[in-house]
Design an enzyme around this catalytic site. Structure first.
Site, PDB file in Angstrom:
ATOM      1  N   LYS A   9       0.824  -1.205   0.000  1.00 47.35           N
ATOM      2  CA  LYS A   9       0.000   0.000   0.000  1.00 47.35           C
ATOM      3  C   LYS A   9       0.869   1.270   0.000  1.00 47.35           C
ATOM      4  CE  LYS A   9      -3.346   1.965   3.240  1.00 47.35           C
ATOM      5  NZ  LYS A   9      -2.573   3.183   3.448  1.00 47.35           N
ATOM      6  N   LYS A  14       7.499   1.111   1.544  1.00 52.57           N
ATOM      7  CA  LYS A  14       8.194   0.355   0.487  1.00 52.57           C
ATOM      8  C   LYS A  14       9.503   1.016   0.083  1.00 52.57           C
ATOM      9  CE  LYS A  14       4.838   0.951  -2.368  1.00 52.57           C
ATOM     10  NZ  LYS A  14       3.923   1.644  -1.449  1.00 52.57           N
ATOM     11  N   LYS A  40       4.851   8.325  -7.721  1.00 56.12           N
ATOM     12  CA  LYS A  40       5.369   9.275  -6.730  1.00 56.12           C
ATOM     13  C   LYS A  40       6.870   9.572  -6.960  1.00 56.12           C
ATOM     14  CE  LYS A  40       4.748   7.901  -2.351  1.00 56.12           C
ATOM     15  NZ  LYS A  40       4.890   7.845  -0.900  1.00 56.12           N
ATOM     16  N   ASP A 123      -1.478  -0.429  -4.153  1.00 61.02           N
ATOM     17  CA  ASP A 123      -2.855  -0.121  -3.751  1.00 61.02           C
ATOM     18  C   ASP A 123      -3.829  -0.714  -4.744  1.00 61.02           C
ATOM     19  OD1 ASP A 123      -3.043   2.090  -1.512  1.00 61.02           O
ATOM     20  OD2 ASP A 123      -1.279   2.496  -2.719  1.00 61.02           O
TER      21      ASP A 123
HETATM   22  P1  ADP Z   1       5.926   4.066   0.419  1.00 62.80           P
HETATM   23  O1  ADP Z   1       7.126   4.006  -0.443  1.00 62.80           O
HETATM   24  O2  ADP Z   1       5.333   2.723   0.704  1.00 62.80           O
HETATM   25  O3  ADP Z   1       4.879   5.017  -0.088  1.00 62.80           O
HETATM   26  P2  ADP Z   1       7.713   5.371   2.287  1.00 62.80           P
HETATM   27  O4  ADP Z   1       8.872   4.454   2.289  1.00 62.80           O
HETATM   28  O5  ADP Z   1       7.837   6.632   1.500  1.00 62.80           O
HETATM   29  O6  ADP Z   1       6.379   4.609   1.854  1.00 62.80           O
HETATM   30  O7  ADP Z   1       7.395   5.673   3.819  1.00 62.80           O
HETATM   31  C1  ADP Z   1       6.407   6.590   4.229  1.00 62.80           C
HETATM   32  C2  ADP Z   1       6.898   7.298   5.481  1.00 62.80           C
HETATM   33  O8  ADP Z   1       6.968   6.370   6.549  1.00 62.80           O
HETATM   34  C3  ADP Z   1       8.281   7.882   5.277  1.00 62.80           C
HETATM   35  O9  ADP Z   1       8.246   9.258   5.485  1.00 62.80           O
HETATM   36  C4  ADP Z   1       9.158   7.204   6.308  1.00 62.80           C
HETATM   37  O10 ADP Z   1       9.879   8.149   7.037  1.00 62.80           O
HETATM   38  C5  ADP Z   1       8.194   6.506   7.242  1.00 62.80           C
HETATM   39  N1  ADP Z   1       8.692   5.165   7.617  1.00 62.80           N
HETATM   40  C6  ADP Z   1       8.788   4.078   6.830  1.00 62.80           C
HETATM   41  N2  ADP Z   1       9.256   3.015   7.514  1.00 62.80           N
HETATM   42  C7  ADP Z   1       9.474   3.438   8.787  1.00 62.80           C
HETATM   43  C8  ADP Z   1       9.964   2.817   9.995  1.00 62.80           C
HETATM   44  N3  ADP Z   1      10.288   1.528  10.034  1.00 62.80           N
HETATM   45  N4  ADP Z   1      10.084   3.595  11.099  1.00 62.80           N
HETATM   46  C9  ADP Z   1       9.731   4.894  11.082  1.00 62.80           C
HETATM   47  N5  ADP Z   1       9.257   5.528   9.991  1.00 62.80           N
HETATM   48  C10 ADP Z   1       9.127   4.824   8.858  1.00 62.80           C
HETATM   49 MG    MG Z   2       7.420   4.919  -2.285  1.00 59.48          MG
END
Ligand code: ADP
Ligand code: MG
Ligand code: SF4
Length: 268
Positions: A9, A14, A40, A123
């Site tokens: 999601k 990720k 994104k 998603d």
């Molecule tokens: P996605 O790629 O799935 O959209 P992201 O990797 O960009 O998600 O993560 C979304 C937010 O969650 C980021 O701003 C990141 O700082 C935070 N985040 C992700 N994993 C962790 C974790 N294990 N601990 C703290 N914050 C996290």
């Molecule tokens: Mg991402």
């Protein structure tokens, strides 16, 4: 060449996980490529020290004579970073853009290395976002989820896509396992482990929620680079090692919606 795809999601972690895994693989002296397959287009930013690299799709719209240097950028640890990007809003299909990216990289003979990490939005598992699995690129899928119902729901849908696609001869994709990126919920590890078990797979790593991630992010780095001796960096290294050693690839069995909801209630 191992072709590993992280699906989950939006906002589940990720890109954070992918970038830290790529950094950890590079520390093992592996030749690594990370391809962001989310409109994104921020998958590789922490590997690139905050730089938004130009996406393949926006470059393709502008010119025809692209070379590998226009779309592949070297980040931390020598990781080769690519962002597929998104279609023009309102027209075009994101999935087609992803495939166009792969085809361009293949034409350039740039799709090589010990490990290719695909970071894919999950998603919607429409035909578009299933393309990396369908066309034989994403051979090993890891589901990134927390214990929240909506992220389990997305992970479950990806299982449906893998199961359906595994019936095709061209698709070699299998489920490698589930990564729990914690949202600090009660019983979260047990819930996600049970979910993994019920879909016929395993929890390969529990990643704690940790401030080290935000600290690295504001400094525009992965945790591996910013806090190499932190417990969180050790978690990402362990996850990378487990994935490399993993030979247990399965065709998952998605849960019925009421079974999934019942499961989430049981672990509240
Ligand atoms: P996605 O790629 O799935 O959209 P992201 O990797 O960009 O998600 O993560 C979304 C937010 O969650 C980021 O701003 C990141 O700082 C935070 N985040 C992700 N994993 C962790 C974790 N294990 N601990 C703290 N914050 C996290
Ligand atoms: Mg991402
Ligand atoms: Fe968007 Fe998926 Fe439809 Fe492509 S197939 S246009 S990515 S919803």
């Amino acid at each position: 060449m191992r072709q590993i795809a992280l699906y989950g999601k939006g906002g589940i972690g990720k890109s954070t996980t992918s970038a830290n895994l790529s950094a950890a693989f590079s520390e093992m002296n592996l030749d690594v490529m990370q391809i962001g397959c989310d409109p994104k287009h921020d998958s590789t930013r922490m590997l690139m020290h905050g730089r938004w690299i130009p996406t393949v799709l926006e470059q393709m719209y502008e010119r025809k004579d692209l070379t590998a240097d226009d779309v592949i950028f070297t980040g931390f640890g020598g990781v080769r970073c690519v962002e597929a990007g998104g279609p023009e809003p309102g027209i075009g299909c994101a999935g087609r853009g992803i495939i166009a990216t792969f085809q361009l990289l293949e034409k350039m003979k740039a799709l090589y290395g010990d490990v290719v990490v695909y970071d894919v939005l999950g998603d919607v598992v429409c035909g578009g976002f299933a393309m990396p699995m369908r066309d034989g690129y994403a051979q090993e899928v890891y589901l990134v989820t927390s214990g929240e119902l909506m992220s389990l729901y997305a992970a479950n849908n990806i299982c449906k896509a893998i199961a359906r696609l595994s019936q095709r001869s061209t698709a070699r994709c299998r489920l490698g396992g589930v990564i729990c990126n914690s949202k600090n919920m009660d019983n979260e590890r047990d819930l996600v482990a049970e979910f993994a078990h019920r879909i016929g797979s395993n929890l390969v790593q529990f990643i704690p929620r940790d401030k080290a991630v935000q600290a690295a992010e504001v400094n525009q780095m992965t945790v591996i680079e910013h806090a190499p001796r932190s417990p969180q960096a050790a978690v990402y290294r362990n996850c990378a090692k487990t994935i490399l050693e993993n030979e247990d690839l399965r065709i998952p069995k998605a849960l019925e919606l009421d079974e999934l909801e019942h499961l989430a209630r049981e672990y509240l």
